[in-house]
Write a protein that holds these residues in place. Sequence first.
Motif, short mmCIF file in Angstrom:
data_model
loop_
_atom_site.label_atom_id
_atom_site.label_comp_id
_atom_site.label_asym_id
_atom_site.label_seq_id
_atom_site.Cartn_x
_atom_site.Cartn_y
_atom_site.Cartn_z
N GLU A 244 41.96 49.58 28.09
CA GLU A 244 41.03 49.64 26.96
C GLU A 244 40.28 48.31 26.88
N PHE A 245 39.00 48.39 26.56
CA PHE A 245 38.16 47.21 26.46
C PHE A 245 37.94 46.86 24.99
N ASP A 246 37.74 45.58 24.72
CA ASP A 246 37.66 45.11 23.34
C ASP A 246 36.25 45.15 22.76
N HIS A 247 35.24 45.32 23.63
CA HIS A 247 33.85 45.25 23.14
C HIS A 247 33.02 46.38 23.73
N ASP A 248 32.17 46.96 22.91
CA ASP A 248 31.20 47.93 23.42
C ASP A 248 30.20 47.24 24.35
N ARG A 249 29.84 47.94 25.42
CA ARG A 249 28.80 47.48 26.35
C ARG A 249 29.10 46.09 26.93
N ASP A 250 30.37 45.80 27.11
CA ASP A 250 30.75 44.55 27.74
C ASP A 250 30.58 44.67 29.25
N VAL A 251 30.44 43.54 29.91
CA VAL A 251 30.47 43.48 31.37
C VAL A 251 31.77 42.80 31.75
N CYS A 252 32.64 43.53 32.45
CA CYS A 252 33.99 43.04 32.74
C CYS A 252 34.24 43.03 34.24
N PHE A 253 35.27 42.32 34.63
CA PHE A 253 35.72 42.29 36.01
C PHE A 253 37.21 42.61 36.04
N LEU A 254 37.63 43.32 37.07
CA LEU A 254 39.05 43.60 37.30
C LEU A 254 39.43 43.06 38.67
N ALA A 255 40.62 42.48 38.75
CA ALA A 255 41.05 41.88 40.01
C ALA A 255 42.56 41.95 40.14
N HIS A 256 43.02 41.93 41.39
CA HIS A 256 44.46 41.93 41.66
C HIS A 256 45.06 40.56 41.35
N CYS A 257 44.33 39.50 41.72
CA CYS A 257 44.77 38.14 41.44
C CYS A 257 43.54 37.29 41.15
N TYR A 258 43.75 36.06 40.71
CA TYR A 258 42.64 35.20 40.32
C TYR A 258 41.70 34.98 41.50
N PRO A 259 40.44 35.42 41.41
CA PRO A 259 39.53 35.29 42.55
C PRO A 259 39.22 33.83 42.87
N TYR A 260 39.18 33.51 44.15
CA TYR A 260 38.78 32.19 44.62
C TYR A 260 38.01 32.40 45.90
N VAL A 261 36.69 32.29 45.84
CA VAL A 261 35.83 32.64 46.96
C VAL A 261 35.22 31.38 47.58
N TYR A 262 34.42 31.58 48.59
CA TYR A 262 33.80 30.46 49.32
C TYR A 262 33.03 29.54 48.37
N THR A 263 32.30 30.12 47.43
CA THR A 263 31.53 29.31 46.48
C THR A 263 32.44 28.45 45.62
N ASP A 264 33.59 28.98 45.21
CA ASP A 264 34.55 28.19 44.44
C ASP A 264 34.99 26.96 45.23
N LEU A 265 35.25 27.16 46.52
CA LEU A 265 35.66 26.04 47.36
C LEU A 265 34.56 24.99 47.43
N GLN A 266 33.30 25.44 47.61
CA GLN A 266 32.19 24.49 47.69
C GLN A 266 32.02 23.72 46.39
N LEU A 267 32.18 24.39 45.27
CA LEU A 267 32.07 23.73 43.97
C LEU A 267 33.19 22.71 43.78
N PHE A 268 34.39 23.07 44.23
CA PHE A 268 35.52 22.14 44.12
C PHE A 268 35.27 20.89 44.97
N LEU A 269 34.81 21.09 46.21
CA LEU A 269 34.53 19.95 47.07
C LEU A 269 33.42 19.08 46.50
N SER A 270 32.41 19.72 45.91
CA SER A 270 31.33 18.96 45.28
C SER A 270 31.84 18.16 44.10
N SER A 271 32.78 18.73 43.35
CA SER A 271 33.33 18.01 42.19
C SER A 271 34.10 16.76 42.64
N LEU A 272 34.78 16.87 43.80
CA LEU A 272 35.48 15.69 44.32
C LEU A 272 34.50 14.61 44.73
#
Length: 287
Positions: A244-272
Motif C-alpha cells: 500500500e502506498f501512502d500518497h495518491d499519484r506518488d512516484v515510487c521505486f521498489l528494489a530488492h536491496c539498496y541500489p548503488y549504480v555506476y553514477t553513485d560510484l562516480q559521485l562518491f569518487l567526486s566527493s572524495l
Amino acid sequence: MEGDKKEGGEITLEASIAMRAECGWRKALKLPDDPPWKFSEDVKKLPETAKQGIFKRPLIHPPPCHIQTTPSCKEIAEQEPGASEIKKRLEDRFKDESGYRDGEVVFDDTSTFVWPPESNSRSRSAQEERVPPPLFFESRFEGGNLRKAVRVGTREYDLILRPDKDSGHVQWYYFMVANVRKNVSYVINIVNFVKNKSLYNQGLKPLLYSTKDADRKKIGWKRAGSRCVYYSRGNRYTLTFTIEFDHDRDVCFLAHCYPYVYTDLQLFLSSLENDVSRKKTVLRKEL
C-alpha cells in the motif's frame, strides 16, 4: 561543501541530496551543463556501463535522484503469521501452470510507453474508488531491470525481470511505479526468479522509495509490504507481496536491496576529490 559535512569528512544528508541533484551526476560524469539538454543525447557520451548497464537496451531516463541514507536501526527480518499458509495456497493454485498469465500489458521495456494522463482533480472519482487506474511502471534508467508488467486483476500485477547479462541469473529487481492510489492494496507478483530458496520466506521485505516522502520529509528507502512469500510456480519461482502506498499519484521505486549504480560510484569518487581533508590522500585516474 565544507559547511555541509560533519566532522571527519562524512557527507551529510543535505550534501547527499545536493550531489544527487541533476547537475551533480552530470558534472560527475563530465557532461555539459548548458541548458537546455536532452538525456537521449547526453547518454551517448556515457561509458558503456552507465549507458546500457548490464542489458543491451537503450536507457531513456537519467539516473534517479535518491536520498542516500543508511537505516537508522538494525533491520530485523521476522516472518509474518500465516505466511506459510499463504505460500502453500499459492503453490497449490499455480502448480499446474507452466508460465505467464495473460492480461493487459502496462509496461514493456522494448516499446515506447507514455505516462498516464494526470487528473487535475485532487479527489478520487467514483470509478477510481471501485477500480483504481492502472499502475505505470518504468525501468529504462541506470540499474533498472523490469522487462514487462502485466495487469492480471484490478489490483494485481505480474512482473517479468530481465536476466543478468551472460549468467542468466534473476534474483534482484529495481524499477519505478507511478499513478498509485493511497490505501489501495496492490498485489505484486515477480514471476521469473530462478533460486529455489529465498530470505523472503524468513521475513525479508522489499525496499520502497517514495519521492513525496523524500521531498517533504527527507525519508529515503524503507522496508515495506506484507503477505510476502516466495514459492515455486511452473519451472520458475515467484515473489508475491501486497503493498500500500501512502500518497495518491506518488512516484515510487521498489528494489530488492539498496541500489548503488555506476553514477553513485562516480559521485562518491567526486566527493572524495572535493573533500579538503581527504583529497591529499586520494588519487583518481583512468586506467
